[in-house]
Design a protein around this motif. Structure first.
Motif, PDB file in Angstrom:
ATOM      1  N   LEU A   1     -60.691 -25.075  -3.924  1.00  0.00           N
ATOM      2  CA  LEU A   1     -60.176 -23.863  -4.559  1.00  0.00           C
ATOM      3  C   LEU A   1     -60.761 -22.603  -3.911  1.00  0.00           C
ATOM      4  CD1 LEU A   1     -60.047 -24.791  -8.364  1.00  0.00           C
ATOM      5  CD2 LEU A   1     -58.358 -25.192  -6.564  1.00  0.00           C
ATOM      6  N   SER A   2     -62.007 -22.707  -3.444  1.00  0.00           N
ATOM      7  CA  SER A   2     -62.618 -21.558  -2.751  1.00  0.00           C
ATOM      8  C   SER A   2     -61.849 -21.264  -1.472  1.00  0.00           C
ATOM      9  CB  SER A   2     -64.080 -21.871  -2.394  1.00  0.00           C
ATOM     10  OG  SER A   2     -64.814 -22.148  -3.554  1.00  0.00           O
ATOM     11  N   MET A   3     -61.505 -22.312  -0.747  1.00  0.00           N
ATOM     12  CA  MET A   3     -60.762 -22.147   0.510  1.00  0.00           C
ATOM     13  C   MET A   3     -59.382 -21.540   0.214  1.00  0.00           C
ATOM     14  SD  MET A   3     -62.711 -23.543   2.945  1.00  0.00           S
ATOM     15  CE  MET A   3     -61.816 -24.367   4.256  1.00  0.00           C
ATOM     16  N   ALA A   4     -58.742 -22.047  -0.836  1.00  0.00           N
ATOM     17  CA  ALA A   4     -57.408 -21.544  -1.198  1.00  0.00           C
ATOM     18  C   ALA A   4     -57.486 -20.058  -1.548  1.00  0.00           C
ATOM     19  CB  ALA A   4     -56.857 -22.341  -2.378  1.00  0.00           C
ATOM     20  N   ALA A   5     -58.544 -19.686  -2.260  1.00  0.00           N
ATOM     21  CA  ALA A   5     -58.705 -18.286  -2.681  1.00  0.00           C
ATOM     22  C   ALA A   5     -58.821 -17.356  -1.475  1.00  0.00           C
ATOM     23  CB  ALA A   5     -59.948 -18.152  -3.563  1.00  0.00           C
ATOM     24  N   ILE A   6     -59.635 -17.759  -0.515  1.00  0.00           N
ATOM     25  CA  ILE A   6     -59.831 -16.908   0.674  1.00  0.00           C
ATOM     26  C   ILE A   6     -58.548 -16.881   1.506  1.00  0.00           C
ATOM     27  CG2 ILE A   6     -61.182 -16.611   2.804  1.00  0.00           C
ATOM     28  CD1 ILE A   6     -62.588 -15.939  -0.028  1.00  0.00           C
TER      29      ILE A   6
ATOM     30  N   ASP B   1     -73.991 -25.464   0.584  1.00  0.00           N
ATOM     31  CA  ASP B   1     -74.161 -25.239   2.032  1.00  0.00           C
ATOM     32  C   ASP B   1     -72.902 -25.653   2.789  1.00  0.00           C
ATOM     33  OD1 ASP B   1     -76.662 -24.479   1.360  1.00  0.00           O
ATOM     34  OD2 ASP B   1     -77.701 -26.224   2.212  1.00  0.00           O
ATOM     35  N   GLY B   2     -72.363 -26.807   2.422  1.00  0.00           N
ATOM     36  CA  GLY B   2     -71.163 -27.327   3.096  1.00  0.00           C
ATOM     37  C   GLY B   2     -69.970 -26.395   2.876  1.00  0.00           C
ATOM     38  N   THR B   3     -69.829 -25.924   1.637  1.00  0.00           N
ATOM     39  CA  THR B   3     -68.711 -25.022   1.315  1.00  0.00           C
ATOM     40  C   THR B   3     -68.842 -23.708   2.083  1.00  0.00           C
ATOM     41  OG1 THR B   3     -68.453 -26.023  -0.858  1.00  0.00           O
ATOM     42  CG2 THR B   3     -67.581 -23.801  -0.601  1.00  0.00           C
ATOM     43  N   MET B   4     -70.049 -23.176   2.135  1.00  0.00           N
ATOM     44  CA  MET B   4     -70.252 -21.885   2.837  1.00  0.00           C
ATOM     45  C   MET B   4     -69.921 -22.040   4.326  1.00  0.00           C
ATOM     46  SD  MET B   4     -71.007 -19.424   0.779  1.00  0.00           S
ATOM     47  CE  MET B   4     -71.794 -18.131   1.718  1.00  0.00           C
ATOM     48  N   LYS B   5     -70.268 -23.181   4.888  1.00  0.00           N
ATOM     49  CA  LYS B   5     -69.975 -23.410   6.307  1.00  0.00           C
ATOM     50  C   LYS B   5     -68.465 -23.356   6.539  1.00  0.00           C
ATOM     51  CE  LYS B   5     -73.365 -26.069   8.204  1.00  0.00           C
ATOM     52  NZ  LYS B   5     -73.981 -27.375   8.355  1.00  0.00           N
ATOM     53  N   LYS B   6     -67.735 -24.036   5.681  1.00  0.00           N
ATOM     54  CA  LYS B   6     -66.270 -24.051   5.832  1.00  0.00           C
ATOM     55  C   LYS B   6     -65.682 -22.658   5.596  1.00  0.00           C
ATOM     56  CE  LYS B   6     -65.148 -28.815   4.984  1.00  0.00           C
ATOM     57  NZ  LYS B   6     -64.353 -29.766   4.223  1.00  0.00           N
ATOM     58  N   LEU B   7     -66.234 -21.954   4.623  1.00  0.00           N
ATOM     59  CA  LEU B   7     -65.711 -20.612   4.320  1.00  0.00           C
ATOM     60  C   LEU B   7     -65.947 -19.658   5.487  1.00  0.00           C
ATOM     61  CD1 LEU B   7     -66.824 -20.272   0.581  1.00  0.00           C
ATOM     62  CD2 LEU B   7     -64.463 -20.403   1.420  1.00  0.00           C
ATOM     63  N   LYS B   8     -67.084 -19.828   6.161  1.00  0.00           N
ATOM     64  CA  LYS B   8     -67.380 -18.961   7.311  1.00  0.00           C
ATOM     65  C   LYS B   8     -66.352 -19.181   8.413  1.00  0.00           C
ATOM     66  CE  LYS B   8     -72.220 -18.363   6.303  1.00  0.00           C
ATOM     67  NZ  LYS B   8     -73.539 -18.927   6.394  1.00  0.00           N
ATOM     68  N   ALA B   9     -65.979 -20.438   8.628  1.00  0.00           N
ATOM     69  CA  ALA B   9     -64.969 -20.742   9.659  1.00  0.00           C
ATOM     70  C   ALA B   9     -63.615 -20.182   9.232  1.00  0.00           C
ATOM     71  CB  ALA B   9     -64.895 -22.253   9.872  1.00  0.00           C
ATOM     72  N   LEU B  10     -63.287 -20.337   7.950  1.00  0.00           N
ATOM     73  CA  LEU B  10     -61.996 -19.857   7.449  1.00  0.00           C
ATOM     74  C   LEU B  10     -61.907 -18.322   7.502  1.00  0.00           C
ATOM     75  CD1 LEU B  10     -59.260 -20.387   6.059  1.00  0.00           C
ATOM     76  CD2 LEU B  10     -60.458 -20.338   3.867  1.00  0.00           C
ATOM     77  N   ALA B  11     -63.035 -17.662   7.260  1.00  0.00           N
ATOM     78  CA  ALA B  11     -63.048 -16.190   7.259  1.00  0.00           C
ATOM     79  C   ALA B  11     -62.503 -15.655   8.584  1.00  0.00           C
ATOM     80  CB  ALA B  11     -64.463 -15.684   7.005  1.00  0.00           C
ATOM     81  N   LYS B  12     -62.880 -16.298   9.672  1.00  0.00           N
ATOM     82  CA  LYS B  12     -62.410 -15.833  10.992  1.00  0.00           C
ATOM     83  C   LYS B  12     -60.904 -15.952  11.097  1.00  0.00           C
ATOM     84  CE  LYS B  12     -66.584 -16.890  13.523  1.00  0.00           C
ATOM     85  NZ  LYS B  12     -67.251 -18.175  13.714  1.00  0.00           N
ATOM     86  N   VAL B  13     -60.362 -17.052  10.588  1.00  0.00           N
ATOM     87  CA  VAL B  13     -58.917 -17.290  10.673  1.00  0.00           C
ATOM     88  C   VAL B  13     -58.143 -16.189   9.927  1.00  0.00           C
ATOM     89  CG1 VAL B  13     -57.053 -18.931  10.114  1.00  0.00           C
ATOM     90  CG2 VAL B  13     -59.313 -19.779  10.826  1.00  0.00           C
ATOM     91  N   VAL B  14     -58.675 -15.761   8.803  1.00  0.00           N
ATOM     92  CA  VAL B  14     -57.973 -14.727   8.018  1.00  0.00           C
ATOM     93  C   VAL B  14     -58.469 -13.315   8.359  1.00  0.00           C
ATOM     94  CG1 VAL B  14     -57.300 -16.247   6.114  1.00  0.00           C
ATOM     95  CG2 VAL B  14     -59.505 -15.072   6.008  1.00  0.00           C
ATOM     96  N   GLU B  15     -59.161 -13.229   9.501  1.00  0.00           N
ATOM     97  CA  GLU B  15     -59.647 -11.937  10.006  1.00  0.00           C
ATOM     98  C   GLU B  15     -60.546 -11.206   9.022  1.00  0.00           C
ATOM     99  OE1 GLU B  15     -56.213  -9.863  11.493  1.00  0.00           O
ATOM    100  OE2 GLU B  15     -55.890 -11.378  13.048  1.00  0.00           O
ATOM    101  N   ARG B  16     -61.412 -11.991   8.382  1.00  0.00           N
ATOM    102  CA  ARG B  16     -62.450 -11.411   7.519  1.00  0.00           C
ATOM    103  C   ARG B  16     -63.793 -11.864   8.098  1.00  0.00           C
ATOM    104  NH1 ARG B  16     -59.691  -9.948   2.443  1.00  0.00           N
ATOM    105  NH2 ARG B  16     -61.596  -8.869   1.869  1.00  0.00           N
ATOM    106  N   GLU B  17     -64.868 -11.410   7.469  1.00  0.00           N
ATOM    107  CA  GLU B  17     -66.208 -11.823   7.909  1.00  0.00           C
ATOM    108  C   GLU B  17     -66.966 -12.388   6.717  1.00  0.00           C
ATOM    109  OE1 GLU B  17     -67.967  -8.240   9.371  1.00  0.00           O
ATOM    110  OE2 GLU B  17     -66.426  -8.048  10.920  1.00  0.00           O
ATOM    111  N   LEU B  18     -67.854 -13.320   7.011  1.00  0.00           N
ATOM    112  CA  LEU B  18     -68.718 -13.848   5.948  1.00  0.00           C
ATOM    113  C   LEU B  18     -70.094 -14.136   6.552  1.00  0.00           C
ATOM    114  CD1 LEU B  18     -69.128 -14.811   3.018  1.00  0.00           C
ATOM    115  CD2 LEU B  18     -68.348 -17.066   3.742  1.00  0.00           C
TER     116      LEU B  18
END
Ligand code: PEP
Ligand code: MN
Length: 337
Positions: free
Chosen positions: A283-288, A320-337
């Motif tokens: 759900l975190s990934m979907a939100a971002i 930790d695992g979720t944050m790692k994935k969110l950091k990768a996803l942030a780049k795809v959606v042109e955001r930063e984390l």
């Protein structure tokens, strides 16, 4: 606003309604057809009392073409609002993750969690001190002591604090001890509380009530904004639907909808939405991916023994695992984390 009149309305009736509407700062233009007469009402129609008994005598239906919220409305404020929570900006390019336990339970617990979430990339600590629980027999929070413990965690890590306020009489005692007030889902329409927070100059994280529409949500934001506090963050945290598998149903469409309707930052709380820790990452990934400006995630040092919401709290490893994935996803959606 368009007012469709009942068949058979006379010119005298039209004059009466136009006269009645003249108490508001609006202009009324009647369009008389062979079957139906309609009144076009332009100007600031937000204060027109459409439930008035007097109107209903002649009125078939009322079609609102203008949203009742003004200060929260993107039409009157096209630029995104960026809210600053103790030095952390939310609503800009950078995504913000707020994390921490459902309830502050003790000094060691909150400091350990604060250290951990900071190391993983979160920038704000969350933790409930006053807990509005569904049962009066459940843990009600450490209250004033909880606030003090959050401040110890802040002193240790530098992370700004967001914590829930449930009572309008508590505003004074929170000032100086919190960087952002949280209004919980159960208090989204506690208008006395919203009015008090409108007078404060500290940011407010407003959670959507689980049975409230987006318009009601934005009207609650309007209460705070109209009091002069422009620092409001909207948080979708799941709503009640017929589905019982999850604790609530995450209304992911609320993200693009709120972004279109309003200029305020929008975040998602996946933890209260689903109620199950294993689902929080998805759900975190979907939100971002949907365009949220950040997340509020429950994390606990020992979820099995948490005093509230253990089942939905992430372990350190999961976070930790979720944050790692969110950091990768942030780049795809042109955001930063
Ligand atoms: C919380 O954040 O711990 C909480 C009680 O959330 P909600 O108001 O969304 O239920
Ligand atoms: Mn909780």
């Amino acid at each position: 606003m368009i007012i469709v009149l009942k068949n058979g309305t006379t010119q005298e009736d039209i004059n009466k309604i136009s006269g009645w509407l003249s108490r508001y700062d609006v202009e009324v233009s009647p369009i008389v057809g062979t079957q139906t007469t309609i009144l076009g009402v332009v100007g600031d129609t937000s204060s027109v009392d459409t439930n008035s008994v007097y109107l209903s005598e002649y009125v078939d239906k009322i079609i609102k073409v203008q949203e009742p919220y003004k200060k929260a409305n993107r039409k009157f404020h096209p630029e995104n609002t960026i809210v600053n929570i103790g030095g952390v900006e939310i609503g800009g390019k950078k995504l913000v993750v707020m994390a921490g336990p459902c309830s502050v339970e003790g000094e060691e617990q909150i400091i350990d969690i604060a250290r951990h979430i900071k190391a993983a990339g979160a920038s704000i600590i969350r933790g409930g001190a006053w807990k509005p629980r569904s049962s009066p027999y459940s843990f009600q929070g450490l209250k004033a002591e909880g606030l003090e413990l959050l401040n110890l965690a802040k002193a240790e890590t530098g992370l700004p604090i967001v914590t829930e306020i449930t009572n309008p009489m508590h505003v004074e005692k929170f000032i100086g001890k919190v960087d952002c007030f949280q209004v919980g889902a159960r208090n989204m329409q506690n208008f006395e509380l919203l009015l008090e927070l409108g007078k404060a100059r500290i940011p407010v994280l407003l959670k959507r009530g689980f049975s409230n529409t987006l318009e009601e949500f934005l009207m609650s934001a309007e209460y705070i904004l109209s009091g002069g506090n422009e620092n409001v963050i909207l948080c979708e945290r799941g709503i009640r639907t017929n589905e019982t598998y999850t604790r609530n149903t995450l209304d992911i469409s609320a993200v693009p909808a709120l972004k279109k309707l309003s200029h305020l930052p929008v975040i998602i709380d996946p933890s209260h939405a689903c109620g199950m820790s294993w689902m929080v990452e998805s759900l975190s990934m979907a939100a971002i991916a949907a365009g949220a400006d950040g997340l509020m995630i429950e994390v606990h040092n020992d979820p099995q023994n948490a005093l509230s919401d253990g089942a939905q709290s992430l372990t350190y490893d999961m976070f930790d695992g979720t944050m790692k994935k969110l950091k990768a996803l942030a780049k795809v959606v042109e955001r930063e984390l």
